[in-house]
Design a protein around this motif. Structure first.
Motif: not given
Length: 368
Positions: A159-163, A179-186
């Motif tokens: 749920k951590l979309k800003n991580l 289950s994770w779709k992170s757009k901001n992960m670096r």
């Protein structure tokens, strides 16, 4: 007052040292401005109302009644760091820390991570696994009925979309249920399980760091090739087929600056002589850990390669002739069993034109 602390292997600045007078002044000023608080020692004093408005808090050592103490800071905290708390239990959740952006040094398993999915502002999460040095194994300091529930990190991490950074130390299979779709992960660091990478974990092409990870189906499916902005990659390969599928995928990673390939010691993996990394113009660091025997030709190496590390490579005797022709190589590290010949001879005085650092058999030196 500010001095160079440590440098990277390529000479750039990595850490600085601060004069103690300046450090004391900075801490004092930070406390005055509610910018930073540092607590150390076995006892924590009761903070004043002004101090509880601090936005960044560092806790050193172990303390009693941690939650009672931290709850006063919860409405204001943006950053919470734990140091040297390996034996203390954070037996509470972080649901009250709504503004928290940085959380580092939390040991797992712990109830402290049960509400981590509610920290919607979180940008950085650093998690550690407990290690029992006496018994020489990882340990779960929970009741037996709880162990099965906390073998992996909680699904709420998805749920951590800003991580932007997830750094996990000493884990192997901690995110396989996420289950994770992170757009901001670096930066995704420390997850080295094939089950994790083959799971529902999906990254956007904003990812910059991925290490260490296992090869597998996720590479064949093209998920690695889609990470076109990836800069640092360390991947471990267990069979020859994984390397064969990896090579064409690497060709699309034009932004790579650091690449590390680790080959299994149980199943011999041979680096294809046809492999070419010459198109990776930004690649400066290359590490190959495992049996190679025959190196690619000089023109197949990255053109701007500065640092080359080889371990357990069992190179042929004439391999040095290829390495000496790398025009920009400044640092060469030949680790244990990388080159087992009694002589290391350059073919001409013009070999290694820019080499500044050369270390041979550094693993054995470190072990001694």
């Amino acid at each position: 007052m500010i001095q160079v602390g440590t440098l990277t292997s390529l000479g750039s600045l990595k850490a600085v040292r601060m004069h103690d007078v300046l450090r004391d002044f900075s801490i004092s000023k930070g406390r005055e401005e509610s910018f930073l608080e540092i607590y150390s020692g076995q006892e924590i004093e009761s903070p004043t109302s002004q101090r509880t408005k601090c936005r960044r808090l560092a806790i050193h050592g172990e303390h009693d009644n941690m939650y009672v103490f931290l709850k006063q800071y919860a409405p204001y905290l943006r950053s919470l760091l734990f140091f040297n708390t390996e034996h203390s239990e954070l037996d509470f959740g972080f649901k009250d820390f709504k503004l928290l952006r940085v959380l580092d040094g939390v040991f797992f398993p712990s109830r402290a991570l049960s509400d981590v999915g509610k920290l919607i502002q979180l940008r950085y999460l650093g998690v550690l696994m407990r290690y029992d040095a006496i018994q020489g194994r990882f340990r779960l300091r929970l009741e037996p009925q709880s162990i099965g529930k906390l073998k992996t990190l909680p699904r709420s991490i998805g749920k951590l979309k800003n991580l932007q950074t997830l750094e996990v130390t000493n884990f192997t299979d901690q995110c396989s249920r996420v289950s994770w779709k992170s757009k901001n992960m670096r930066h995704f660091v420390g997850v080295k399980s094939a089950a994790v990478m083959n799971s529902r974990l999906v990254f956007s092409n904003n990812l910059r760091t991925l290490k260490p990870v296992m090869g597998g189906r996720w590479v064949e499916d093209g998920r690695l090739a889609n990470l076109t902005n990836l800069q640092r990659l360390k991947i471990m390969l267990s069979v020859q087929e994984e390397l064969n599928s990896l090579v064409p995928n690497i060709e699309r990673l034009h932004c790579l600056e650091s690449l590390s390939l680790v080959f299994s010691s149980f199943n011999p993996i041979i680096l294809p002589t046809a492999i070419s990394l010459s198109h990776l113009e930004h690649l400066q660091k290359l590490s190959l850990d495992g049996e190679i025997k025959k190196l690619p030709d000089p023109h197949q190496f990255p053109p701007n390669l500065v640092k080359l590390t080889l371990k357990a490579s069992y190179l042929e005797e004439d391999s040095i002739i290829k390495l000496e022709r790398l025009p920009n190589l400044k640092m060469l590290l030949l680790g244990y069993c990388s080159y087992n010949w009694t002589k290391l001879v350059c073919s001409s005085s013009e070999g290694f034109p820019q080499l500044h650092i050369y270390i041979y058999n550094f693993y054995m030196i470190w072990r001694s």
